[in-house]
Design an enzyme around this catalytic site. Structure first.
Site, short mmCIF file in Angstrom:
data_model
loop_
_atom_site.label_atom_id
_atom_site.label_comp_id
_atom_site.label_asym_id
_atom_site.label_seq_id
_atom_site.Cartn_x
_atom_site.Cartn_y
_atom_site.Cartn_z
N TYR A 65 0.83 -1.21 0.00
CA TYR A 65 0.00 0.00 0.00
C TYR A 65 0.86 1.25 0.00
O TYR A 65 0.52 2.25 -0.64
CB TYR A 65 -0.99 -0.01 1.17
N ARG A 68 1.88 1.97 -3.45
CA ARG A 68 0.75 2.56 -4.19
C ARG A 68 0.56 4.03 -3.79
O ARG A 68 0.23 4.88 -4.61
CB ARG A 68 -0.54 1.78 -3.92
N GLN A 95 -15.16 4.39 -6.85
CA GLN A 95 -14.60 3.22 -6.20
C GLN A 95 -13.10 3.42 -5.96
O GLN A 95 -12.45 2.59 -5.33
CB GLN A 95 -14.78 1.98 -7.08
N VAL A 97 -9.53 4.72 -4.63
CA VAL A 97 -9.00 5.07 -3.31
C VAL A 97 -7.94 6.16 -3.42
O VAL A 97 -7.35 6.56 -2.42
CB VAL A 97 -8.44 3.81 -2.59
N HIS A 113 -14.93 2.89 -1.49
CA HIS A 113 -13.95 1.89 -1.04
C HIS A 113 -12.85 2.48 -0.17
O HIS A 113 -11.78 1.91 -0.05
CB HIS A 113 -13.36 1.15 -2.25
N CYS A 145 -4.86 1.42 21.31
CA CYS A 145 -5.17 0.06 21.77
C CYS A 145 -4.09 -0.96 21.40
O CYS A 145 -4.18 -2.12 21.83
CB CYS A 145 -6.53 -0.39 21.25
#
Ligand code: NAD
Ligand code: ZN
Length: 233
Positions: A65, A68, A95, A97, A113, A145
């Site tokens: 990612y 990208r 759609q 990203v 998306h 967390c």
């Protein structure tokens, strides 16, 4: 065909566009399968874009990612993004990203998306962080967390962001002209928006480099050439 499409758009009261990876192809952003070249050719999409793939090898997924993201950071909006951004009367459902519609100046984009320019906690605590696409952060734990942070995009087997999906579904149901740009319309439920628009008697205009099989007005050619012609008043 182009004249018929332009005439329909001129009369439209609630025009909507629905785009996919083909919109950004001429900006040099590969479609999903094309993105698996070189180093990534040996991985299947499920390994890179599914919760199971992330659980198996989070570092690999974040690495892919981030590559990208750097590619999007160095890309420029093309003539189709700019023409769409110039029509503030049209809502753009995508759609994609990437952020090329926003960088072209569009101010109302529904991302079905998710977006590469955000990370979210994979543990579901709700923590999100903005990401500089040119300098994405490596794999790291959520500061709240401790679960891994992950890209805020929709992976195979995951649900679409609820607010965006409900809005897109309503826009499709109320559209009078629905312009489908650069999508193979194979990924559901997003692709179902086309049938929703058609049921509402919208005129469906399809812009694709390949001749389409769906009924409606077909404009065959690259989005970067066709979309500016279509959307110019
Ligand atoms: P897809 O890869 O399935 O289909 C791309 C479509 O674009 C094809 O029908 C192709 O014929 C057409 N096309 C290619 N070049 C074109 C051009 N220059 N002009 C007009 N049409 C062109 O893409 P999809 O339908 O968007 O579905 C794939 C999924 O992958 C989506 O869910 C999307 O979120 C994701 N994705 C996003 C990006 C991005 O953000 N830019 C890139 C790759 C994949
Ligand atoms: Zn968390």
């Amino acid at each position: 065909m182009l004249d018929a499409a332009k005439a329909a758009l001129r009369k439209a009261v609630r025009p909507v566009t629905f785009s996919g990876a083909g919109l950004s192809a001429e900006s040099g952003i590969p479609t999903f399968r094309e993105a698996q070249t070189g180093l990534w050719a040996m991985y299947d999409p499920m390994a890179l874009a599914s919760p199971e793939g992330f659980a198996t090898d989070p570092e690999l997924v974040v690495g892919w990612y981030n590559e990208r993201r750097r590619n999007v950071a160095s890309a420029q909006p093309n003539a189709a993004h700019c023409a769409m951004a110039g029509r503030q009367d049209i809502v753009h459902v995508t759609q994609n990203v990437d952020n090329l519609l926003e960088r072209a100046g569009a101010n109302d984009v529904v991302h079905l998306h998710g977006s590469l320019d955000r990370d979210k906690c994979s543990g579901g605590c709700g923590h999100r962080e903005d990401i500089d696409l040119a300098n994405p952060l490596p794999l790291r734990p959520c500061p709240l967390c401790g679960h891994w942070m992950r890209p805020d995009v929709v992976w195979f087997g995951e649900q679409l962001p609820r607010v965006g999906w409900l809005r897109a579904d309503q826009l499709a149901a109320e559209a009078d002209v629905f312009v489908v740009i650069g999508t193979s319309a194979q990924v559901y439920p997003a692709a179902g928006l086309i049938a929703t628009a058609r049921r509402a008697d919208a005129i469906v205009i399809e812009v694709n480099i390949e001749p389409g099989a769906t009924p409606g007005i077909q404009l065959t050619g690259p989005a970067g050439r066709i979309v500016p012609e279509l959307l110019s008043l």
